[in-house]
Design an enzyme around this catalytic site. Structure first.
Site, PDB file in Angstrom:
ATOM      1  N   LYS A 197      24.242 115.333  48.486  1.00  0.00           N
ATOM      2  CA  LYS A 197      24.974 115.385  47.207  1.00  0.00           C
ATOM      3  C   LYS A 197      23.971 115.250  46.061  1.00  0.00           C
ATOM      4  O   LYS A 197      23.438 114.179  45.818  1.00  0.00           O
ATOM      5  CB  LYS A 197      26.008 114.253  47.102  1.00  0.00           C
ATOM      6  CG  LYS A 197      26.963 114.497  45.936  1.00  0.00           C
ATOM      7  CD  LYS A 197      27.623 113.249  45.416  1.00  0.00           C
ATOM      8  CE  LYS A 197      26.831 112.513  44.383  1.00  0.00           C
ATOM      9  NZ  LYS A 197      26.528 113.239  43.137  1.00  0.00           N
ATOM     10  N   GLU A 272      15.441 104.812  47.747  1.00  0.00           N
ATOM     11  CA  GLU A 272      14.343 105.057  46.798  1.00  0.00           C
ATOM     12  C   GLU A 272      14.916 104.802  45.416  1.00  0.00           C
ATOM     13  O   GLU A 272      15.683 105.620  44.903  1.00  0.00           O
ATOM     14  CB  GLU A 272      13.866 106.515  46.894  1.00  0.00           C
ATOM     15  CG  GLU A 272      13.204 106.882  48.195  1.00  0.00           C
ATOM     16  CD  GLU A 272      11.807 106.311  48.313  1.00  0.00           C
ATOM     17  OE1 GLU A 272      11.304 105.702  47.348  1.00  0.00           O
ATOM     18  OE2 GLU A 272      11.221 106.456  49.387  1.00  0.00           O
ATOM     19  N   CYS A 306      10.302 108.323  38.132  1.00  0.00           N
ATOM     20  CA  CYS A 306      10.393 106.936  38.597  1.00  0.00           C
ATOM     21  C   CYS A 306       9.016 106.276  38.690  1.00  0.00           C
ATOM     22  O   CYS A 306       8.922 105.057  38.678  1.00  0.00           O
ATOM     23  CB  CYS A 306      11.104 106.898  39.941  1.00  0.00           C
ATOM     24  SG  CYS A 306      10.402 108.073  41.108  1.00  0.00           S
ATOM     25  N   GLU A 405      14.017  99.652  33.169  1.00  0.00           N
ATOM     26  CA  GLU A 405      13.652 101.067  33.283  1.00  0.00           C
ATOM     27  C   GLU A 405      14.336 101.844  32.156  1.00  0.00           C
ATOM     28  O   GLU A 405      15.555 101.802  32.015  1.00  0.00           O
ATOM     29  CB  GLU A 405      14.111 101.602  34.643  1.00  0.00           C
ATOM     30  CG  GLU A 405      13.616 102.998  34.904  1.00  0.00           C
ATOM     31  CD  GLU A 405      14.049 103.539  36.272  1.00  0.00           C
ATOM     32  OE1 GLU A 405      15.205 103.324  36.653  1.00  0.00           O
ATOM     33  OE2 GLU A 405      13.212 104.183  36.928  1.00  0.00           O
TER      34      GLU A 405
HETATM   35  P1  NAD Z   1      21.926 107.326  39.406  1.00  0.00           P
HETATM   36  O1  NAD Z   1      21.690 106.135  40.243  1.00  0.00           O
HETATM   37  O2  NAD Z   1      22.818 107.201  38.236  1.00  0.00           O
HETATM   38  O3  NAD Z   1      22.515 108.525  40.282  1.00  0.00           O
HETATM   39  C1  NAD Z   1      21.856 108.964  41.440  1.00  0.00           C
HETATM   40  C2  NAD Z   1      22.850 109.677  42.329  1.00  0.00           C
HETATM   41  O4  NAD Z   1      23.807 108.727  42.787  1.00  0.00           O
HETATM   42  C3  NAD Z   1      23.626 110.804  41.662  1.00  0.00           C
HETATM   43  O5  NAD Z   1      23.785 111.859  42.563  1.00  0.00           O
HETATM   44  C4  NAD Z   1      24.974 110.153  41.390  1.00  0.00           C
HETATM   45  O6  NAD Z   1      26.047 111.073  41.347  1.00  0.00           O
HETATM   46  C5  NAD Z   1      25.101 109.246  42.598  1.00  0.00           C
HETATM   47  N1  NAD Z   1      26.040 108.118  42.434  1.00  0.00           N
HETATM   48  C6  NAD Z   1      26.415 107.497  41.288  1.00  0.00           C
HETATM   49  N2  NAD Z   1      27.290 106.517  41.569  1.00  0.00           N
HETATM   50  C7  NAD Z   1      27.475 106.513  42.914  1.00  0.00           C
HETATM   51  C8  NAD Z   1      28.256 105.741  43.802  1.00  0.00           C
HETATM   52  N3  NAD Z   1      29.048 104.761  43.363  1.00  0.00           N
HETATM   53  N4  NAD Z   1      28.192 106.009  45.133  1.00  0.00           N
HETATM   54  C9  NAD Z   1      27.398 107.004  45.603  1.00  0.00           C
HETATM   55  N5  NAD Z   1      26.635 107.772  44.800  1.00  0.00           N
HETATM   56  C10 NAD Z   1      26.667 107.540  43.465  1.00  0.00           C
HETATM   57  O7  NAD Z   1      20.462 107.857  39.011  1.00  0.00           O
HETATM   58  P2  NAD Z   1      20.091 109.051  38.055  1.00  0.00           P
HETATM   59  O8  NAD Z   1      20.420 108.626  36.661  1.00  0.00           O
HETATM   60  O9  NAD Z   1      20.643 110.314  38.589  1.00  0.00           O
HETATM   61  O10 NAD Z   1      18.495 109.130  38.267  1.00  0.00           O
HETATM   62  C11 NAD Z   1      17.621 108.271  37.665  1.00  0.00           C
HETATM   63  C12 NAD Z   1      17.265 107.105  38.578  1.00  0.00           C
HETATM   64  O11 NAD Z   1      16.720 107.599  39.802  1.00  0.00           O
HETATM   65  C13 NAD Z   1      16.177 106.229  37.994  1.00  0.00           C
HETATM   66  O12 NAD Z   1      16.513 104.884  38.209  1.00  0.00           O
HETATM   67  C14 NAD Z   1      14.938 106.600  38.782  1.00  0.00           C
HETATM   68  O13 NAD Z   1      13.939 105.620  38.843  1.00  0.00           O
HETATM   69  C15 NAD Z   1      15.524 106.877  40.119  1.00  0.00           C
HETATM   70  N6  NAD Z   1      14.600 107.703  40.911  1.00  0.00           N
HETATM   71  C16 NAD Z   1      13.890 107.099  41.913  1.00  0.00           C
HETATM   72  C17 NAD Z   1      12.980 107.839  42.687  1.00  0.00           C
HETATM   73  C18 NAD Z   1      12.196 107.212  43.791  1.00  0.00           C
HETATM   74  O14 NAD Z   1      11.573 107.950  44.557  1.00  0.00           O
HETATM   75  N7  NAD Z   1      12.205 105.899  43.938  1.00  0.00           N
HETATM   76  C19 NAD Z   1      12.812 109.206  42.428  1.00  0.00           C
HETATM   77  C20 NAD Z   1      13.563 109.786  41.390  1.00  0.00           C
HETATM   78  C21 NAD Z   1      14.459 109.020  40.641  1.00  0.00           C
END
Ligand code: NAD
Length: 517
Positions: A197, A272, A306, A405
């Protein structure tokens, strides 16, 4: 500044948008090798963040769509997991070559949905993904258990490494194509099937990636994509009884929720999560290299990375000059149209994210100094989700701008006095994803790599990643690894197999049950 909408770029942008509408006219769910419409009853509109214009509207996935995708992945599992490593490897090699043939299409689509400059998608996102695919094509033939041995004397033991089953993955919007690749490739190379997803904002390149997998001959149902909200499609996928493993990349807050659901189902979990990478400059560092590294490391992908450099700790003798030179270099970075050749930096992913970043900087003004940036540009870029590269100095270590962050083009710089303090401050946030140390003294740099708690520590650079090396965090940045052979630890399970070698009915150890007969 390069205005979005000049003749050539408008042409590429509108052609790309028209192609998207045509290509995904049948819907944005990719299940069992074909596109279908989501049945949640809701829609989501993908917006070009550089202009605010609508790109594509799709019906989001509901629970039934997730169920169908999981059923397709489950049905594909026996055939795919039963294929030889060589057969999976061949398919992945073909996949890499399809991706290479269609590289420009991927780059344009990623630029359109994310607002990334074309030079970034052409030189980083897309080639990185092709290389990752080629790496896992090779890695598929290197899945190994341990060698056999007679550890008890009476038995031969060995360890099998087996795929887990249907993997449910959830990805963020910052690198949609690369995140799809990081999730899908190790899973399928190891013989699993997958339902991914993507984030609601960025469904398009994951769909194209899955289509390319089919074009390469990867069987229907091995790679499935559901595009829907986190609450509806995401939670249903994580909790689905036929999903054996959850692999999540995203924020720490959502990661906690995902972990709750996955642990309730006793599932394998890989997280992650967020980062707040320190960038530690010791007083013997090459200052020019550190300044350039800080600006590039903080602004990559408009800071929505990230591992981006977010907290520069600079030893007192270099501090003032580092601040002046970093601010000047930031001011030279050209914001503009992602499709224009002269653009260095695009917008943030959305106006919501831009306002979130601006609010962090505005709250910091009371107790810190905004040296440059700290505002959205006006004029030609006013309609897009742009924010100027921003340097904040003199903030307190405990303040929100240092601890949380932000996920935008914002670097905070703080001074430190001795090495102990520099390392202590670098470790003083909940996160532990990435870090860098800048020094010409091998002993100092080596100490920093040992003592900084992060999944990756660079020395005299910040950001590069390679397919052969693992990526993953410590502390509140999560656990488990993407990329490299280490990712197979996440996507496989090991099984102990034990053969009796004696061929006698009454084994030696039976005395504990039958007494001294
Ligand atoms: P987010 O956590 O808001 O969303 C990530 C994903 O989770 C999306 O697909 C979203 O639809 C889904 N999601 C949201 N609520 C959910 C729930 N209740 N249950 C299941 N899935 C759910 O993150 P974002 O805003 O899309 O991305 C930014 C974040 O991602 C930052 O915190 C960044 O650091 C992190 N990130 C981490 C890495 C890594 O390798 N550690 C890499 C890229 C991004």
């Amino acid at each position: 500044m390069h205005k979005p909408g000049n003749a050539d770029e408008t042409d590429v942008r509108s052609r790309t948008r028209d192609e998207v509408r045509k290509r995904f006219a049948d819907g944005a769910q990719y299940i069992a090798g074909r596109l279908t419409r989501g049945t949640s009853g809701h829609t989501h509109t993908v917006v070009d963040p550089s202009t605010g214009a609508e790109v594509y509207t799709y019906e989001t996935a509901g629970a039934e769509d997730v169920d169908r995708a999981v059923a397709a992945a489950r049905a594909a599992f026996p055939g795919w997991s039963g294929a030889t490593p060589g057969e999976r490897s061949d398919a992945l090699h073909r996949f890499a070559s399809v991706l290479a043939d269609r590289a420009e299409e991927f780059a344009r689509l990623e630029s359109l949905q994310c607002g990334k400059p074309l030079k970034l998608t052409r030189e980083f996102d897309v080639p990185g993904t092709i290389d990752n695919t080629a790496f896992f094509a090779g890695a598929a033939r290197h899945l190994q258990g341990q060698s056999a041995g007679e550890y008890s004397g009476d038995h031969t033991s060995y360890v099998r490494r087996e795929p887990i089953g249907v993997v449910g993955s959830i990805a963020p919007w910052n690198y949609p194509l690369q995140m799809a690749a990081w999730k899908i490739l190790p899973a399928v190379a190891a013989g699993n099937t997958i339902v991914l997803k993507p984030a609601e904002l960025t469904p398009l390149t994951s769909l194209l990636f899955a289509e390319a997998a089919t074009e390469a001959g990867i069987p229907d149902g091995v790679v499935n994509i559901v595009n829907g909200t986190g609450k509806e499609a995401g939670e249903h996928l994580v909790g689905h009884p036929d999903v054996a493993m959850t692999s999540f990349t995203g924020s720490t807050a959502v990661g906690r929720r995902v972990a709750e659901i996955a642990t309730a189902g006793v599932k394998r979990l890989h997280l992650e999560l967020g980062g707040k990478a320190p960038f530690v400059v010791f007083d013997d560092a090459d200052l020019e290299a550190a300044v350039q590294g800080a600006v590039a490391g903080a602004l990559i992908n408009t800071g929505q990375d990230c591992t981006a450099a977010t907290r520069a700790y600079v030893q007192r003798p270099l501090y003032e000059e580092f601040v002046l030179r970093t601010a000047a270099l930031m001011e030279s970075v050209r914001l503009g149209d992602p499709f224009a050749p002269g653009t260095d930096l695009g917008p943030l992913i959305s106006h919501v994210q831009r306002d979130r970043v601006a609010a962090f900087v505005d709250r910091a003004r009371a107790s810190a100094r905004v040296v440059t940036g700290g505002e959205a540009p006006g004029g030609d870029l006013a309609e897009g989700a742009y924010y100027r590269p921003t340097l904040v100095a003199d903030a307190d270590q405990d303040s929100e701008i240092v601890q949380s962050e932000i996920f935008g083009p914002v670097l905070v710089v703080l001074p430190f006095d001795d090495d102990d303090e520099g390392i202590r401050l670098a470790n003083d946030t909940p996160y532990g994803l990435a870090a860098s140390a800048w020094s010409r003294d091998v002993y100092r740099a080596n100490r920093a790599t040992r003592e900084i708690k992060a999944g990756c520590v660079w020395v005299n650079d910040h950001i590069p990643i390679i397919s052969e090396m693992p990526h993953g965090g410590l502390k509140a940045s999560g656990f488990g690894k993407d990329m490299s052979l280490h990712s197979f630890e996440e996507y496989t399970q090991i099984k102990h197999v034990m053969f009796d070698n004696t061929a006698v009915a009454e084994k030696d150890w039976h005395r504990t049950i039958f007494g001294d007969r």
